[in-house]
Design an enzyme around this catalytic site. Structure first.
Site, PDB file in Angstrom:
ATOM      1  N   SER A 183       0.847  -1.202   0.000  1.00 52.13           N
ATOM      2  CA  SER A 183       0.000   0.000   0.000  1.00 52.13           C
ATOM      3  C   SER A 183       0.873   1.239   0.000  1.00 52.13           C
ATOM      4  O   SER A 183       2.022   1.211   0.478  1.00 52.13           O
ATOM      5  CB  SER A 183      -0.885   0.004   1.248  1.00 52.13           C
ATOM      6  OG  SER A 183      -1.524   1.263   1.437  1.00 52.13           O
ATOM      7  N   TYR A 196      -2.591  -1.167  10.255  1.00 53.98           N
ATOM      8  CA  TYR A 196      -2.646  -1.553   8.846  1.00 53.98           C
ATOM      9  C   TYR A 196      -1.385  -1.112   8.120  1.00 53.98           C
ATOM     10  O   TYR A 196      -0.757  -1.899   7.391  1.00 53.98           O
ATOM     11  CB  TYR A 196      -3.880  -0.917   8.203  1.00 53.98           C
ATOM     12  CG  TYR A 196      -3.987  -1.077   6.706  1.00 53.98           C
ATOM     13  CD1 TYR A 196      -4.537  -2.219   6.144  1.00 53.98           C
ATOM     14  CD2 TYR A 196      -3.557  -0.070   5.843  1.00 53.98           C
ATOM     15  CE1 TYR A 196      -4.657  -2.356   4.766  1.00 53.98           C
ATOM     16  CE2 TYR A 196      -3.676  -0.196   4.468  1.00 53.98           C
ATOM     17  CZ  TYR A 196      -4.216  -1.336   3.925  1.00 53.98           C
ATOM     18  OH  TYR A 196      -4.318  -1.474   2.567  1.00 53.98           O
TER      19      TYR A 196
END
Length: 294
Positions: A183, A196
């Site tokens: 990400s 995350y």
């Protein structure tokens, strides 16, 4: 979908939420695009077998359908979103590929092992592994992240990658590939997604280290780092925290809009096929124009 159409679709996003993770594709408004009509397959994955975790929706579905258009058969792994998984299977079959759907939890090492064995039993081989399944929960304060949430985020986002890779690796050979989904948050951070983002950073290190370990065997390991992409995880996580935030999703990147899964699928094809034969340990940043290190 053209860039103008993608922007128009982004403008149609209104406040919304879903009550469970990882979210359901059929409940999103507007719906996402997974492959462009203009995308022409050319047999780049002809005869190959791919496994895609989190393949029932979002980025995973886009990768799976692009693989099928390039000639691959695909095993789609999902948690419990059976309806979404069946829709993905139909899309793969419409492209001329065979599809195997496997429901279960990648946090379970035994399930990952059994899933790979099922793929081998069905297709006789595995050539491409896409580790993509992910979970996130919005928390604005570190002290609000419970120990359980921290551990569960790591269990899905990085332990699952390890378990799947460990199970698939004995079946991979020279020329086969692993593509991980990290990400933009691994490189830029995200104040509301500390756990995350940390797991996505771990994926970067996992990809780079494993690529060095396997280079001598001819197995390439790379990763895609998406920015804001319109997937069910958004209304199921950001929307669960504040439905109003979903309306503004993706507007903070230079292109001013979230991306569509269809805009990532070709990157997975590139990293899975021989076009990237001299690429390993690398990251493709697909994030709407944000410039990040690494």
């Amino acid at each position: 979908m053209t860039r103008q159409e993608a922007r128009k679709k982004a403008d149609e996003i209104e406040p919304q939420k879903q009550d469970r993770q990882p979210g359901v594709e059929s409940e999103m408004e507007p719906s996402a695009e997974f492959i462009r009509d203009s995308y022409q397959g050319s047999g780049k994955l002809e005869g190959k077998v791919a496994i895609v975790t989190g393949g029932d929706s979002g980025i995973g579905r886009a990768a799976a359908v692009h693989f099928a258009r390039e000639g691959a058969d695909v095993a789609v792994m999902y948690l419990d979103e059976e309806e979404d998984a069946e829709t993905t299977a139909e899309m793969i079959e419409d492209e001329g590929g065979e599809c195997l759907t496997i429901g279960g939890d990648v946090r379970d090492s035994a399930f990952c092992q059994a899933a790979v064995e099922e793929v081998i039993d069905e297709f006789g081989d595995v050539n491409v592994l896409v580790n993509n399944a992910a979970a996130q929960v919005v928390k604005t304060e570190l002290t609000d992240i419970t120990d359980e949430q921290w551990e569960e985020t790591f269990a899905t986002n990085i332990h699952g990658y390890f378990y799947m890779t460990k199970a698939a690796l004995p079946h991979l050979e020279d020329g086969d590939t692993i593509v991980n989904t990290t990400s933009i948050n691994a490189f830029a951070g995200k104040a509301t997604l500390v756990d995350y983002s940390t797991t996505k950073g771990a994926i970067v290190a996992f990809t780079r280290s494993l690529s060095q370990q396997l280079a001598g065997e001819g197995i390439r390991v790379n990763q895609v780092a998406p920015g804001p992409i319109w997937t069910p995880l958004i209304p199921a996580t950001i929307g669960d925290y504040d439905p109003e935030m979903v309306e503004e999703f993706g507007q903070d990147v230079p292109m001013g809009r979230p991306g569509q899964p269809s805009e990532l699928g070709p990157a997975y094809v590139f990293l899975a096929c021989e076009d990237s034969s001299y690429v390993s340990g690398q990251t493709l940043h697909i994030n709407g124009g944000s410039i990040v290190g690494g």
